[in-house]
Write a protein that holds these residues in place. Structure first.
Motif: not given
Length: 69
Positions: A5-20
């Protein structure tokens, strides 16, 4: 689970960009894989020039000149 969960929070902007955005590097990874395969198969090329030409011909970046006899 806390680490994930902490890793997801850390990289959330990058994860959102993969969908965008629809950009990815699969084409480049495919080219790298093909070059590595040629490198494994072509063990024994004495000259880097020949190895480079083999890569370029395989990717259709250079055509083979046929001599007129």
């Amino acid at each position: 689970m806390k680490t994930a969960i902490s890793t997801m929070k850390k990289y959330i902007s990058y994860i959102e960009n993969t969908f965008k955005y629809k950009y990815n590097n699969e084409v480049l990874e495919g080219i790298n894989n093909k070059i590595k395969t040629i490198k494994r198969i072509a063990f024994g090329y004495r000259c880097f020039y020949h190895f480079k030409n083999r890569i370029l011909i395989t990717h259709n970046l250079v055509t083979i000149k046929k001599g007129v006899h």
